[in-house]
Write an enzyme that holds these catalytic residues in place. Sequence first.
Site, PDB file in Angstrom:
ATOM      1  N   HIS A  96       0.822  -1.214   0.000  1.00  0.00           N
ATOM      2  CA  HIS A  96       0.000   0.000   0.000  1.00  0.00           C
ATOM      3  C   HIS A  96       0.860   1.269   0.000  1.00  0.00           C
ATOM      4  CE1 HIS A  96       0.857   1.123   4.180  1.00  0.00           C
ATOM      5  NE2 HIS A  96       0.837  -0.170   4.441  1.00  0.00           N
ATOM      6  N   SER A  99       0.620   5.794   4.417  1.00  0.00           N
ATOM      7  CA  SER A  99      -0.570   6.041   5.237  1.00  0.00           C
ATOM      8  C   SER A  99      -0.358   7.271   6.120  1.00  0.00           C
ATOM      9  CB  SER A  99      -0.872   4.819   6.117  1.00  0.00           C
ATOM     10  OG  SER A  99       0.041   4.760   7.209  1.00  0.00           O
ATOM     11  N   TRP A 101      -0.357   7.416   9.272  1.00  0.00           N
ATOM     12  CA  TRP A 101       0.543   7.119  10.388  1.00  0.00           C
ATOM     13  C   TRP A 101       1.972   6.880   9.911  1.00  0.00           C
ATOM     14  CZ3 TRP A 101      -1.706   3.880  15.019  1.00  0.00           C
ATOM     15  CH2 TRP A 101      -2.643   4.670  15.694  1.00  0.00           C
ATOM     16  N   GLY A 109       0.798  -1.141  12.362  1.00  0.00           N
ATOM     17  CA  GLY A 109       0.343  -2.515  12.549  1.00  0.00           C
ATOM     18  C   GLY A 109      -1.056  -2.733  12.022  1.00  0.00           C
ATOM     19  N   ARG A 145      -6.135   1.001   4.039  1.00  0.00           N
ATOM     20  CA  ARG A 145      -5.033   1.507   3.224  1.00  0.00           C
ATOM     21  C   ARG A 145      -4.674   0.542   2.099  1.00  0.00           C
ATOM     22  NH1 ARG A 145      -3.131   0.142   8.368  1.00  0.00           N
ATOM     23  NH2 ARG A 145      -1.226  -1.127   8.544  1.00  0.00           N
ATOM     24  N   GLU A 199      -1.287  -6.377   8.042  1.00  0.00           N
ATOM     25  CA  GLU A 199       0.053  -6.082   8.517  1.00  0.00           C
ATOM     26  C   GLU A 199       0.320  -6.832   9.815  1.00  0.00           C
ATOM     27  OE1 GLU A 199       3.094  -5.727   8.458  1.00  0.00           O
ATOM     28  OE2 GLU A 199       3.289  -3.666   7.698  1.00  0.00           O
ATOM     29  N   HIS A 269       0.582  -5.457   2.782  1.00  0.00           N
ATOM     30  CA  HIS A 269       1.466  -4.682   3.652  1.00  0.00           C
ATOM     31  C   HIS A 269       2.897  -5.200   3.611  1.00  0.00           C
ATOM     32  CE1 HIS A 269      -2.276  -3.032   5.396  1.00  0.00           C
ATOM     33  NE2 HIS A 269      -2.714  -4.252   5.128  1.00  0.00           N
ATOM     34  N   GLY A 270       3.795  -4.399   4.160  1.00  0.00           N
ATOM     35  CA  GLY A 270       5.205  -4.753   4.113  1.00  0.00           C
ATOM     36  C   GLY A 270       5.495  -6.140   4.647  1.00  0.00           C
TER      37      GLY A 270
END
Length: 342
Positions: A96, A99, A101, A109, A145, A199, A269-270
């Site tokens: 994604h 974001s 944050w 997270g 996200r 995530e 996510h990562g």
Amino acid sequence: MANAMLHQSVGSLQLLGNSGIHGEVGNNSVRLFPKGFKVQIGFSKGGTYSSGERKCSIRASASQTSVVNPVLSPSNNDTHESRKKSNEAALILIRHGESLWNEKNLFTGCVDVPLTKKGVEEAIEAGKRISNIPVDMIYTSALIRAQMTAMLAMTQHRRKKVPIIMHNESEQAMAWSQIYSEDTLKQSIPVIAAWQLNERMYGELQGLNKQETADRFGKEKVHEWRRSYDIPPPNGESLEMCAQRAVAYFKENIEPQLLAGKNVMIAAHGNSLRSIIMYLDKLTSQEVISLELSTGIPMLYIFKEGKFIRRGSPVAPTEAGVYAYTRRLAQYRQKLDEMMSN
């Protein structure tokens, strides 16, 4: 034509005389009925923060076609190995975009926060880079996200199909989200949200500023929580724990779609994507902790003969410098060019 159409969206089929067609791929089951049939797809162990069985209903048409000729389903007598060799499918992975944050340097997270303006732009740019690659199904995490990234990316696809999130919260939700236009269905792509692709859950670090956390606990300890394979943060998940759920979901739900010839995009996510790449590229636990994924940068794999082959990650300014197209993908793009010129 019904066989070809449903295989384009689900998998192998079995003819049941006058009663319709039934098919199964892994834990997914499908039944088709002639003359305005109704497709019922059951997804197991998926869901948005829920366990148990997932179900959704879609109105479909036996006349649905694709840009490229669908790979016909093998008969029941065909072996698993012959199916592996007969199909080629594209797999696109997208982390994604930035974001809100990420921008504030907070541990995110599983907290569900949206993209920044930059994240939106990254998602759109990602879409441009995959605009000539076929997409039949989309999987995202349950977090906004990742879903925003998938939806924004698909606005740039030249095929102009519309991604539609499958809702299974209740029988009413399934009934109210049915599609009754056959023409509309032909231009739709199912989007399946699964918490297993979320995530890594950062436990008591979620919402904390990363720099302040390093000052408080020490850089070495925070680095250990963030980059080790099997050491979780307080009351959170390690990368190993994240990999267990993400890879299990990929193998059980997504890989069967690729095996059936479906082209799949995953927006996640990562850490969940690092886990999947660890499986695809057969990385060790030491190799995966040094793997970095940029936000909004798609990676392309080809699944063929039971193997995943990485075909490019777009860091070059032009598509020609990014992806090593297979013959099938080149033909798909040529077909798109012909459609756009008409």
